[in-house]
Write a protein that holds these residues in place. Structure first.
Motif, PDB file in Angstrom:
ATOM      1  N   UNK A  76       0.846  -1.099  -0.074  1.00 21.70           N
ATOM      2  CA  UNK A  76      -0.060  -0.160  -0.130  1.00 21.70           C
ATOM      3  C   UNK A  76       0.905   1.439  -0.261  1.00 21.70           C
ATOM      4  N   UNK A  77       0.492   2.287  -0.644  1.00 16.96           N
ATOM      5  CA  UNK A  77       1.218   3.390  -0.820  1.00 16.96           C
ATOM      6  C   UNK A  77       0.153   4.511  -0.648  1.00 16.96           C
ATOM      7  N   UNK A  78       0.257   5.269   0.267  1.00 20.33           N
ATOM      8  CA  UNK A  78      -0.655   6.433   0.221  1.00 20.33           C
ATOM      9  C   UNK A  78       0.158   8.027   0.069  1.00 20.33           C
ATOM     10  N   UNK A 180      -7.527   1.020  -9.878  1.00 20.17           N
ATOM     11  CA  UNK A 180      -8.742   0.218  -9.651  1.00 20.17           C
ATOM     12  C   UNK A 180      -8.548  -0.909  -8.776  1.00 20.17           C
ATOM     13  N   UNK A 181      -7.162  -1.372  -8.519  1.00 20.00           N
ATOM     14  CA  UNK A 181      -6.984  -2.452  -7.831  1.00 20.00           C
ATOM     15  C   UNK A 181      -7.217  -2.132  -6.189  1.00 20.00           C
ATOM     16  N   UNK A 188      -8.570   1.402  -2.521  1.00 19.53           N
ATOM     17  CA  UNK A 188      -8.441   1.817  -3.968  1.00 19.53           C
ATOM     18  C   UNK A 188      -7.663   2.997  -4.305  1.00 19.53           C
ATOM     19  N   UNK A 189      -6.728   2.932  -5.547  1.00 25.60           N
ATOM     20  CA  UNK A 189      -5.865   3.524  -5.845  1.00 25.60           C
ATOM     21  C   UNK A 189      -4.639   3.899  -5.082  1.00 25.60           C
ATOM     22  N   UNK A 190      -4.560   3.053  -4.187  1.00 26.02           N
ATOM     23  CA  UNK A 190      -3.251   2.973  -3.194  1.00 26.02           C
ATOM     24  C   UNK A 190      -2.508   1.792  -3.283  1.00 26.02           C
ATOM     25  N   UNK A 191      -2.883   0.637  -4.490  1.00 28.75           N
ATOM     26  CA  UNK A 191      -1.989  -0.379  -4.423  1.00 28.75           C
ATOM     27  C   UNK A 191      -1.156  -0.321  -5.529  1.00 28.75           C
TER      28      UNK A 191
END
Length: 206
Positions: A76-78, A180-181, A188-191
């Motif tokens: 995960x990347x925020x 989308x993942x 969503x949007x962080x993978x």
């Protein structure tokens, strides 16, 4: 003459007792443990603040020593802005890898703030953290405990900091993410398109 010899003998006999009263030099405090995360993107070394956050540090070191972090990914990347957000890795509650929950150590207790490249433990309610870890990119004071706020104001538990391989963390942070993942319907949007694997996690000499 005999009296002089007796005086000298008494002085010599007294000297060892005097020597024993001299305090031994204080030993230097033990260095905090360091852990090397050998990843597919490069090496990251973290200093674990066992002196300031003993519960959270011990938990992380259990995952390392029992090799429970081998083979997991930065999943995960925020990225809120350039050099502002965090990357996350962990066992994702895998039954064979996850350890029991630990007591929460707020930043007001440890004094460790969520500054750039600090490691922390995300949680739900206080005392629910287990095997998930984040690395701050940029200073994140919103994760610090704040007694002035209402409700759950205990923040997350910071416990370590990257001391080598900050460039590797930034490569993971800046890598493309899927629009989308998701993981179990979340993030969503962080993978990352290509999640970076942690090959091994081992203690190294300070």
């Amino acid at each position: 003459m005999i009296r002089t010899i007796l005086v000298l003998l008494a002085a010599l006999l007294a000297f060892p007792a005097f020597a024993q009263t001299v305090p031994a030099p204080a030993s230097a405090p033990a260095a905090n443990p360091r852990v090397a995360l050998e990843t597919a993107a490069g090496r990251i070394v973290v200093e674990v603040y066992a002196d300031k956050a003993p519960v959270t540090a011990a938990n992380f070191l259990k995952y390392v020593d029992q090799r429970r972090l081998d083979g997991i990914t930065f999943y995960r990347v925020v990225k809120v802005a350039d050099h502002f957000g965090f990357v996350q890795f962990g066992v994702q509650n895998a039954p064979k890898k996850v350890l029991p929950r630990i007591r929460h150590e707020p930043t007001t207790l440890t004094g460790i703030k969520h500054l750039d490249f600090t490691l922390s433990m995300p949680r739900l309610a206080p005392g629910t953290a287990q095997g998930e870890f984040t690395i701050m990119v940029g200073d994140q004071p919103s994760f610090d405990a704040d007694p002035s706020k209402p409700g759950d104001n205990l923040g997350y538990a910071a416990f370590a900091r990257v001391v080598e391989g900050q460039d590797v963390v930034l490569r993971i942070f800046d890598a493309p993410r899927s629009p989308d993942a998701m993981i179990m319907g979340s993030f969503k949007g962080e993978i990352p398109v290509a999640p970076v694997k942690i090959l091994t996690a081992r203690r190294v000499a300070p």
